[in-house]
Design an enzyme around this catalytic site. Sequence first.
Site, PDB file in Angstrom:
ATOM      1  N   HIS A   1      35.458  94.549  20.438  1.00 39.01           N
ATOM      2  CA  HIS A   1      36.818  94.831  19.980  1.00 39.01           C
ATOM      3  C   HIS A   1      36.807  95.058  18.469  1.00 39.01           C
ATOM      4  O   HIS A   1      36.864  94.104  17.697  1.00 39.01           O
ATOM      5  CB  HIS A   1      37.738  93.658  20.325  1.00 39.01           C
ATOM      6  CG  HIS A   1      37.751  93.311  21.783  1.00 39.01           C
ATOM      7  ND1 HIS A   1      38.791  93.642  22.614  1.00 39.01           N
ATOM      8  CD2 HIS A   1      36.836  92.673  22.564  1.00 39.01           C
ATOM      9  CE1 HIS A   1      38.532  93.219  23.832  1.00 39.01           C
ATOM     10  NE2 HIS A   1      37.347  92.624  23.836  1.00 39.01           N
TER      11      HIS A   1
ATOM     12  N   HIS B   1      41.294  98.630  20.841  1.00 45.96           N
ATOM     13  CA  HIS B   1      41.372  97.205  21.189  1.00 45.96           C
ATOM     14  C   HIS B   1      40.092  96.712  21.830  1.00 45.96           C
ATOM     15  O   HIS B   1      39.576  95.657  21.460  1.00 45.96           O
ATOM     16  CB  HIS B   1      42.552  96.960  22.127  1.00 45.96           C
ATOM     17  CG  HIS B   1      42.834  95.511  22.387  1.00 45.96           C
ATOM     18  ND1 HIS B   1      42.036  94.731  23.197  1.00 45.96           N
ATOM     19  CD2 HIS B   1      43.805  94.695  21.933  1.00 45.96           C
ATOM     20  CE1 HIS B   1      42.522  93.496  23.236  1.00 45.96           C
ATOM     21  NE2 HIS B   1      43.588  93.453  22.480  1.00 45.96           N
TER      22      HIS B   1
ATOM     23  N   GLU C   1      51.804  70.221  31.105  1.00 47.79           N
ATOM     24  CA  GLU C   1      50.440  69.883  31.490  1.00 47.79           C
ATOM     25  C   GLU C   1      49.409  70.800  30.850  1.00 47.79           C
ATOM     26  O   GLU C   1      48.348  70.344  30.403  1.00 47.79           O
ATOM     27  CB  GLU C   1      50.285  69.936  33.019  1.00 47.79           C
ATOM     28  CG  GLU C   1      51.021  68.843  33.765  1.00 47.79           C
ATOM     29  CD  GLU C   1      52.448  69.233  34.117  1.00 47.79           C
ATOM     30  OE1 GLU C   1      53.114  68.482  34.849  1.00 47.79           O
ATOM     31  OE2 GLU C   1      52.891  70.318  33.668  1.00 47.79           O
TER      32      GLU C   1
ATOM     33  N   HIS D   1      53.500  67.682  46.729  1.00 47.46           N
ATOM     34  CA  HIS D   1      52.957  66.641  45.854  1.00 47.46           C
ATOM     35  C   HIS D   1      51.694  65.984  46.422  1.00 47.46           C
ATOM     36  O   HIS D   1      51.164  65.061  45.814  1.00 47.46           O
ATOM     37  CB  HIS D   1      54.023  65.568  45.600  1.00 47.46           C
ATOM     38  CG  HIS D   1      55.057  65.980  44.600  1.00 47.46           C
ATOM     39  ND1 HIS D   1      55.800  67.128  44.735  1.00 47.46           N
ATOM     40  CD2 HIS D   1      55.468  65.408  43.439  1.00 47.46           C
ATOM     41  CE1 HIS D   1      56.636  67.239  43.712  1.00 47.46           C
ATOM     42  NE2 HIS D   1      56.442  66.215  42.903  1.00 47.46           N
TER      43      HIS D   1
END
Length: 754
Positions: free
Chosen positions: A72, A322, A476, A537
């Site tokens: 890049h 890029h 998280e 869960h």
Amino acid sequence: CFSDNTGGWLKLEVLLERQAMAEAKAITIEDLLFKSKERKQVDKGSIKKDELVINCLRSLSMDAVQKANSGHPGTPMAMAPVAYALWARVLNYDPTAPAWLDRDRFVLSMGHASMLLYGLLHIAGVREVDSAGKALPSGELAVPLEDIKNFRQYGSKCPGHPEYGETTGVEMTTGPLGQGVATSVGMAISSKWLATTFNKPDFDLFGFDVYALAGDGCMQEGVSSEAACLAGHLKLDNLCWIWDNNHITIEGNTSWATSEDIATRFIAYGWNVLRVGDANDVEALNRAFLGFKREKERPTLIVVDSHIAWGAPTKQDTFHAHGTPLGEAEVSATKHIYGWPDEKFLVPQEVGAHLQEQMASRGGKNRKEWEEKLEKYKFYHVEEGKTLQHLIDGTLPEGWDRFCKPFPADPKGKATRQSSSEVLNMVAQGVPWLLGGSADLATSCLTTIKNCADFMPPASSWGNFGGRNLHFGIREHAMGSIMNGLALCKLRPFGSTFLVFSDYMKPPIRMSAIMEVPCIYVFTHDSIGVGEDGPTHQPVEQLGALRSIPCLLTFRPCDANESLEMWKHIIPLKDEPTAVVLSRQPLPTLDRQKYASAEGLHKGGYTLADACSGQEPEVILIATGSEVALMLESHEKLKAEGVRVRSVSMPCIELFKLQDDEYISSVLPNSCRARVSIEASRRDSWGSLIGLDGEHVGMITFGASGPIKSLQTALGFTVEAVVEAAKRVMAGKPRKISSRADVLRSWKKRKLSN
């Protein structure tokens, strides 16, 4: 070929040459780089030297990417003035001592621009260090020019993306966008914690700043938003993100995918937002960095407007720059526009001398004064000095585990999240730099360090920057990244949530393993034992996912004493991250007079009970965590029927596999192929231990909502099911693979029948 003004066609090389000549005649590189009014008052000789360093960085990036035919180039070309302004004018960093603990941190969050960092490390003269972080006496460079010439080649110190531990001077591994900026928040927290914990009047040992260079991709990744929000809340005024606002991503213009006002979003987060309208304006960049240094309430975002592949006649402001090389002709034309010789990998001597002189006068001087101050500190503050030296050396205080006490046998027992919590608090007394928290689940995961403050801005009145209990909020992903930042600054972090939500944290856990930093991930509510909360869960596949990560140790203890030994094993680790998987429901604390010592955990797996009377076992049962109690009940039933049965506790499969063949065979002899694994997760982790002749008593589908006892019965976690499986494998008739598919098909039909 391209059309010219007369309707004819020109070869690309001719077109580039004409454009380059026109550019060179119309404007000089000095005009472009230093056109601000303030620059007119600066010594022209200094301007020329600044320009040399900047264009050397750009040219090295173009040359390395071109030779590798991969990489890049565009971002290093645009950001070279930004990197130069920071390293030359602001960064408190000594290239001759790159592991100095109070150094400022520079994180290249947009890791694809790695050649910018490698160029900086080479030109700044960053020294190679030994395993203790000391510069080699030979003065060897961390990034020799030869390695830059071998950019992206196997064995080079210049891999495609920066890799911590592979290249000295790289503060963290980056590449997955957003991870760098999120991890930098952990580094900023570390600086605040170290300062509050160790600084004394006349002894300001710590107070380093953290800079992260980010691109549009970093700003779009959700983890950066999570981390930025928390950084603003914590008022981390030692944190500076620099956003390369070039409006280009791989697919094209950023307008195709986003239209939000990012600067206003950061203001809402509580950040100080500054803007530099031209990435080439070194003086404006310098003023922005000084503005960050003056800010005492908020983290700072510096928005830098730039042009990707600046100066490239046909590639500037295009997505082609890029992720692909510019092409030899474009590189030559661009160097012409820069006024740079068309010579590959050119690093004039005065380039390094100019940058290194500026860094030595600031970072080099400060580092030497810091080391002198540290010696005086250890004389006047003996105990704190000893603790700090342990932290610097990566060693543990003598007797760090003296507070650890075994648990008495108890048939009722306690949940391993509870016993783990108790051991965590035992260990925390002996390891003062152990700190952490949870994603808003401290009261469920039980990861609070008692009698310790919360990490909060002092003005909040809720804590201070020396607190050891962190509140990550319901973030998280950011929690995992921040933990990596803490570990990279030599602190020992833990972070907790429910096991099912480990999916939100996979990227930073993987980064911990790649970087080999000893983060401790604590996951509770580990199975269908969650009960009534139902399948959303109840983790099923998460254990297998964690175990699939190389270099990560995943522990699932079966009782309180395995929890104790687990923590005693984890704390001395220096380069292995760990996942701790704990139960919600109570598990019996085994009578270790009857069963083998829990110290067997240090081998990963061990024979817990054996009814073989010195003979080879007829069947081997293997279990982890909450299913060990079920295994032992089944063991007793088989034993009563005269079966030579061996039961093995396997709290850490990865650690067991690291043992020598002799030990592994002593636990799982090759002569016994009749094996049953028992675990409330999928079979995926167990194939290498039970083989084709074994069977797995575990989960095939997702769970269901209901009381734990009824779920265990319905899903086959019973003594009868284990005994039947044992008899099938002893008869050489384990269930076929297709039987699992039958269960899954039946499970899917349940909705159609409702």
